[in-house]
Design a protein around this motif. Structure first.
Motif: not given
Ligand SMILES: C[C@H](O)[C@H](O)[C@H]1CNC2=NC(N)=NC(=O)C2=N1
Length: 111
Positions: A72-75, A88-93
């Motif tokens: 549950y971490h997406h590229p 790869w990066t983390t959108q949330k942060i």
């Molecule tokens: C709603 C939000 O997209 C989810 O909490 C997860 C899903 N996968 C994700 N993947 C990545 N790369 N960054 C995120 O911040 C992220 N958030």
């Protein structure tokens, strides 16, 4: 501390902390084939994988997609004939987290 390849991605909270410069330097040494680029102001890990044809590249895209769903971490994936660009990066942060380096290491293990 668990290694990147055994690290299980953790949920990131909005406003959470990006990896420190020291952590990034340490993690980056473990994924030497990746570069750190700026994408819309966010630090991002990038690697281009090359394949013999489109079909092999598409198969790889699907395998990375399965990995992403499992963690549950997406590229971001850019698919072309014989090539796949993986970001790869983390959108949330809005930046890099250990999750991103772990997923880069796991992506390398797919080839
Ligand atoms: C709603 C939000 O997209 C989810 O909490 C997860 C899903 N996968 C994700 N993947 C990545 N790369 N960054 C995120 O911040 C992220 N958030």
């Amino acid at each position: 501390m668990d290694s990147l390849i055994t690290h299980k991605c953790v949920p990131c909270e909005k406003g959470g902390l990006v990896a420190t410069a020291e952590e990034i330097a340490n993690f980056k040494r473990q994924v030497p084939d990746w570069e750190i680029v700026d994408v819309q102001g966010n630090q991002t890990l990038k690697r281009v994988f090359r394949f013999k044809n489109f079909k092999q590249a598409l198969t790889f895209v699907n395998r990375v997609g399965e990995l992403a769903e499992a963690e549950y971490h997406h590229p971001t994936l850019v698919l072309g004939w014989g090539r796949v660009e993986v970001l790869w990066t983390t959108q949330k942060i809005k930046g890099l987290h250990k999750n991103d380096f772990s997923m880069a290491a796991k992506t390398d293990a797919l080839v």
